[in-house]
Write a protein that holds these residues in place. Structure first.
Motif, PDB file in Angstrom:
ATOM      1  N   ILE A  80      -1.844  10.617   1.468  1.00 51.36           N
ATOM      2  CA  ILE A  80      -0.938  11.470   2.234  1.00 51.36           C
ATOM      3  C   ILE A  80       0.485  11.250   1.719  1.00 51.36           C
ATOM      4  O   ILE A  80       0.880  10.125   1.423  1.00 51.36           O
ATOM      5  CB  ILE A  80      -1.049  11.167   3.739  1.00 51.36           C
ATOM      6  CG1 ILE A  80      -0.239  12.166   4.542  1.00 51.36           C
ATOM      7  CG2 ILE A  80      -0.623   9.757   4.062  1.00 51.36           C
ATOM      8  CD1 ILE A  80      -0.547  12.147   6.007  1.00 51.36           C
ATOM      9  N   THR A  81       1.223  12.345   1.584  1.00 49.64           N
ATOM     10  CA  THR A  81       2.597  12.295   1.091  1.00 49.64           C
ATOM     11  C   THR A  81       3.531  12.841   2.150  1.00 49.64           C
ATOM     12  O   THR A  81       3.296  13.912   2.698  1.00 49.64           O
ATOM     13  CB  THR A  81       2.739  13.128  -0.197  1.00 49.64           C
ATOM     14  OG1 THR A  81       1.802  12.657  -1.148  1.00 49.64           O
ATOM     15  CG2 THR A  81       4.136  13.016  -0.760  1.00 49.64           C
ATOM     16  N   VAL A  82       4.588  12.087   2.432  1.00 48.81           N
ATOM     17  CA  VAL A  82       5.590  12.486   3.415  1.00 48.81           C
ATOM     18  C   VAL A  82       6.936  12.509   2.699  1.00 48.81           C
ATOM     19  O   VAL A  82       7.275  11.580   1.967  1.00 48.81           O
ATOM     20  CB  VAL A  82       5.635  11.480   4.593  1.00 48.81           C
ATOM     21  CG1 VAL A  82       6.709  11.851   5.576  1.00 48.81           C
ATOM     22  CG2 VAL A  82       4.293  11.408   5.272  1.00 48.81           C
ATOM     23  N   THR A  83       7.704  13.578   2.915  1.00 50.87           N
ATOM     24  CA  THR A  83       9.027  13.666   2.293  1.00 50.87           C
ATOM     25  C   THR A  83      10.112  13.679   3.361  1.00 50.87           C
ATOM     26  O   THR A  83       9.889  14.144   4.482  1.00 50.87           O
ATOM     27  CB  THR A  83       9.164  14.940   1.435  1.00 50.87           C
ATOM     28  OG1 THR A  83       8.972  16.070   2.284  1.00 50.87           O
ATOM     29  CG2 THR A  83       8.155  14.960   0.328  1.00 50.87           C
ATOM     30  N   ALA A  84      11.272  13.177   2.991  1.00 52.45           N
ATOM     31  CA  ALA A  84      12.425  13.187   3.890  1.00 52.45           C
ATOM     32  C   ALA A  84      13.677  13.380   3.049  1.00 52.45           C
ATOM     33  O   ALA A  84      13.907  12.647   2.089  1.00 52.45           O
ATOM     34  CB  ALA A  84      12.515  11.886   4.679  1.00 52.45           C
TER      35      ALA A  84
ATOM     36  N   GLU B  30       0.817  -1.218   0.000  1.00 48.18           N
ATOM     37  CA  GLU B  30       0.000   0.000   0.000  1.00 48.18           C
ATOM     38  C   GLU B  30       0.851   1.269   0.000  1.00 48.18           C
ATOM     39  O   GLU B  30       0.322   2.358  -0.155  1.00 48.18           O
ATOM     40  CB  GLU B  30      -0.931   0.007   1.215  1.00 48.18           C
ATOM     41  CG  GLU B  30      -2.025  -1.020   1.153  1.00 48.18           C
ATOM     42  CD  GLU B  30      -3.019  -0.883   2.280  1.00 48.18           C
ATOM     43  OE1 GLU B  30      -2.920   0.092   3.074  1.00 48.18           O
ATOM     44  OE2 GLU B  30      -3.903  -1.743   2.384  1.00 48.18           O
ATOM     45  N   LEU B  31       2.146   1.125   0.192  1.00 47.18           N
ATOM     46  CA  LEU B  31       3.042   2.283   0.252  1.00 47.18           C
ATOM     47  C   LEU B  31       3.667   2.518  -1.117  1.00 47.18           C
ATOM     48  O   LEU B  31       4.140   1.584  -1.761  1.00 47.18           O
ATOM     49  CB  LEU B  31       4.142   2.059   1.295  1.00 47.18           C
ATOM     50  CG  LEU B  31       3.671   1.802   2.719  1.00 47.18           C
ATOM     51  CD1 LEU B  31       4.867   1.463   3.608  1.00 47.18           C
ATOM     52  CD2 LEU B  31       2.933   3.003   3.268  1.00 47.18           C
ATOM     53  N   GLY B  32       3.668   3.776  -1.540  1.00 49.50           N
ATOM     54  CA  GLY B  32       4.307   4.141  -2.801  1.00 49.50           C
ATOM     55  C   GLY B  32       5.542   4.997  -2.532  1.00 49.50           C
ATOM     56  O   GLY B  32       5.515   5.894  -1.695  1.00 49.50           O
ATOM     57  N   TRP B  33       6.605   4.718  -3.237  1.00 46.83           N
ATOM     58  CA  TRP B  33       7.866   5.446  -3.040  1.00 46.83           C
ATOM     59  C   TRP B  33       8.212   6.220  -4.297  1.00 46.83           C
ATOM     60  O   TRP B  33       7.977   5.763  -5.413  1.00 46.83           O
ATOM     61  CB  TRP B  33       8.999   4.462  -2.749  1.00 46.83           C
ATOM     62  CG  TRP B  33       8.837   3.704  -1.483  1.00 46.83           C
ATOM     63  CD1 TRP B  33       8.303   2.459  -1.349  1.00 46.83           C
ATOM     64  CD2 TRP B  33       9.205   4.116  -0.182  1.00 46.83           C
ATOM     65  NE1 TRP B  33       8.318   2.080  -0.041  1.00 46.83           N
ATOM     66  CE2 TRP B  33       8.868   3.069   0.708  1.00 46.83           C
ATOM     67  CE3 TRP B  33       9.778   5.268   0.348  1.00 46.83           C
ATOM     68  CZ2 TRP B  33       9.096   3.148   2.070  1.00 46.83           C
ATOM     69  CZ3 TRP B  33      10.005   5.341   1.709  1.00 46.83           C
ATOM     70  CH2 TRP B  33       9.665   4.296   2.558  1.00 46.83           C
ATOM     71  N   ARG B  34       8.807   7.399  -4.100  1.00 43.87           N
ATOM     72  CA  ARG B  34       9.334   8.200  -5.202  1.00 43.87           C
ATOM     73  C   ARG B  34      10.655   8.790  -4.726  1.00 43.87           C
ATOM     74  O   ARG B  34      10.763   9.255  -3.594  1.00 43.87           O
ATOM     75  CB  ARG B  34       8.349   9.310  -5.555  1.00 43.87           C
ATOM     76  CG  ARG B  34       8.356   9.638  -6.994  1.00 43.87           C
ATOM     77  CD  ARG B  34       7.297  10.579  -7.451  1.00 43.87           C
ATOM     78  NE  ARG B  34       6.479  11.187  -6.407  1.00 43.87           N
ATOM     79  CZ  ARG B  34       5.319  11.744  -6.625  1.00 43.87           C
ATOM     80  NH1 ARG B  34       4.829  11.769  -7.831  1.00 43.87           N
ATOM     81  NH2 ARG B  34       4.633  12.294  -5.652  1.00 43.87           N
TER      82      ARG B  34
END
Length: 140
Positions: free
Chosen positions: A71-75, A15-19
């Motif tokens: 929801i999008t989280v950046t690091a 369920e998690l998408g990475w970019r």
């Protein structure tokens, strides 16, 4: 690498998408060649692990952060992509846990007790007496 938000809620990796993209953070010349910035995307609206109550609570509480129900989280704080992935997972877990937390109890306003009212007046009288003593004596 499933994300454990709480013992009752574990978000599966599918369920998690990475970019990934180039980061502007620390790393010197290494920054120009590696994709160390991480974006983690999770769709609240399409998640299979959430109950209807949990989904509605998250959709209402996180409405400002959601784009099309996701929801999008950046690091990009760390130099390595792996560390930024770990940071993004921790950020998402924290946001979801906060969104699912129960509401705080409503504060019931109370009146001051009789004793606290007396102490308040006594302190005011003491302060008044102290200030009176500092004044110049009258010309009488």
């Amino acid at each position: 690498m499933d994300l454990e938000v709480s013992p009752a809620l574990i978000i599966p990796e599918r369920e998690l998408g990475w970019r990934f993209s180039r980061s502007s953070g620390p790393g010197g010349q290494h920054v120009n060649t590696s994709d160390s910035r991480v974006e983690l995307i999770w769709s609240v609206a399409e998640s299979e692990k959430l109950s209807d109550d949990q989904r509605m609570r998250l959709l209402t509480r996180l409405a400002k952060r959601l784009v099309d129900g996701a929801i999008t989280v950046t690091a990009s704080e760390r130099r390595s992509q792996l560390r930024n992935r770990e940071l993004a997972l921790a950020k998402l877990a924290d946001i979801v846990a906060t969104g699912l937390a129960p509401d705080a109890p409503i504060r019931r306003p109370t009146k001051p007790t009789r004793g606290s009212g007396r102490r308040h007046l006594a302190a005011k009288q003491q302060r008044s007496a102290t200030k009176k003593q500092r004044q110049r004596p009258s010309a009488d």
